[in-house]
Design an enzyme around this catalytic site. Structure first.
Site, PDB file in Angstrom:
ATOM      1  N   CYS A  64       6.507  -4.377  41.416  1.00 32.67           N
ATOM      2  CA  CYS A  64       7.395  -5.518  41.694  1.00 32.67           C
ATOM      3  C   CYS A  64       8.630  -5.441  40.795  1.00 32.67           C
ATOM      4  CB  CYS A  64       6.634  -6.826  41.467  1.00 32.67           C
ATOM      5  SG  CYS A  64       7.650  -8.316  41.633  1.00 32.67           S
ATOM      6  N   CYS A  67       9.161  -8.620  38.651  1.00 33.58           N
ATOM      7  CA  CYS A  67       8.201  -8.682  37.541  1.00 33.58           C
ATOM      8  C   CYS A  67       8.646  -7.797  36.390  1.00 33.58           C
ATOM      9  CB  CYS A  67       6.817  -8.257  38.033  1.00 33.58           C
ATOM     10  SG  CYS A  67       6.150  -9.272  39.378  1.00 33.58           S
TER      11      CYS A  67
END
Length: 347
Positions: A64, A67
């Protein structure tokens, strides 16, 4: 010959120089130990730690990008955790799908605040300043907590965690088939379909065996009695239904008979009324003739009375005139009454 000897000599000198450089850099690297991360990785085995004290959790995935952008901010926030009196953890949803199901994570990254077992969703940015203000100013108090079945510690979310764990294992097994072993994807799908059918059959067989073990059959004489009682009960219900139908038919017949009798009585009453009207019509002309004769007689008597009154008036004078006029008025009234009665009766 000289050129052939210089080549190995240069290689030996280069190797010695690299070894010397490595020996000089080794003590410096050993003097600087690698920084230890203060973010505690959370798993299915230690996640209950967040039920005590104050925590901030981050759910992320290695692939991600969002993230990855918040990793440094999260590490800085964890370094100041002792100052803020808070513990900081992180959950890899790829490695721990059960925890992602327990918290019902649908977007990444996802942040949660926990205070003595009460969980709240943090929806602000993953920046250190915002996270620090969220804790210092106690902004979490204005956020609605996850209570009831939504709480990660509830029985419902525990079942959700089990489902997510099973799905994660199936996904890992699919990747093992397709990536590691190089099996085509459709073969993996066929395998899972067959495995699902076999698992369902086995579970059904297990349930049948369990029911047979715990089911106690009735003795033969009791089963026969129960069968006889069931048949007698069915026969009794059939008789009750038949009696009800017969009673309904009888009531319908009685109602039909009563309606026929009423119709006949109405016809008889109508016939009597017609006969009475015919008799009245026959008696009408005769009554009219009699009334006319009476009227003519009354008129004649009235005239005679007037004629008798006139001489008497000339002889006796005015005092007897009121009595004669009263008699004439009475006669006229009786004549009018008879004419009105005759008109009411009709021709």
């Amino acid at each position: 010959m000289a050129g052939g000897r210089r080549g190995p000599l240069l290689a030996a000198l280069l190797a010695a120089w690299v070894a010397a450089a490595a020996s000089d850099a080794g003590p410096e690297q050993a003097a600087r130990p690698q920084e230890r991360s203060l973010v505690l990785p959370m798993t299915a085995s230690n996640w209950t730690l967040v039920m005590e004290g104050e925590w901030m959790l981050k759910f992320y995935a290695p692939w991600c990008p969002s993230c990855q952008q918040t990793d440094s901010e999260w590490e800085t926030f964890a370094k100041n955790g002792e100052i803020l009196h808070i513990s900081v953890g992180k959950v890899d949803v790829i490695q721990e799908p059960g925890l992602s199901g327990r918290f019902f994570v649908t977007t990444l990254p996802a942040f949660f605040h926990a205070k003595d077992g009460i969980f709240r969703r943090y929806r602000g940015p993953g920046v250190y300043e915002d996270l620090q203000n969220y804790i210092l100013e106690k902004k979490w108090q204005s956020v609605e907590p996850l209570t009831g079945w939504k709480s990660p510690a509830s029985l419902t979310m525990s079942g959700m965690a089990g489902l997510f764990s099973i799905s994660g294992k199936i996904w890992h097994l699919h990747n093992y088939f397709t990536v590691t072993l190089g099996i085509p994807a459709w073969c993996s799908y066929v395998f899972f379909v067959i495995a699902t059918l076999i698992f369902g059959l086995l579970m059904g067989l297990i349930l049948v065996v369990i029911s047979e073990c715990f089911y106690v059959p009735l003795p033969r004489h009791l089963s026969e009695r129960s069968e006889q009682s069931r048949k007698s009960e069915e026969a009794r219900r059939a008789e009750q239904l038949q009696d009800a139908e017969e009673e309904k038919d009888d009531s319908n017949e009685e109602e039909n008979k009563d309606s026929l009798v009423d119709d006949e009585e109405e016809k008889e009453d109508l016939g009597d009324e017609d006969d009475a009207e015919e008799e009245e019509e026959e008696d009408g002309p005769a009554a009219g003739v009699d009334e006319e004769q009476r009227d003519t007689q009354d008129q004649g008597s009235l005239r005679e009375a007037q004629e008798e009154v006139e001489p008497d008036e000339t002889e006796e004078g005015a005092p007897e005139q009121p009595q004669c006029s009263a008699d004439a008025e009475v006669a006229e009234d009786t004549l009018r009454q008879r004419k009105s009665q005759h008109a009411d009766k009709g021709p």
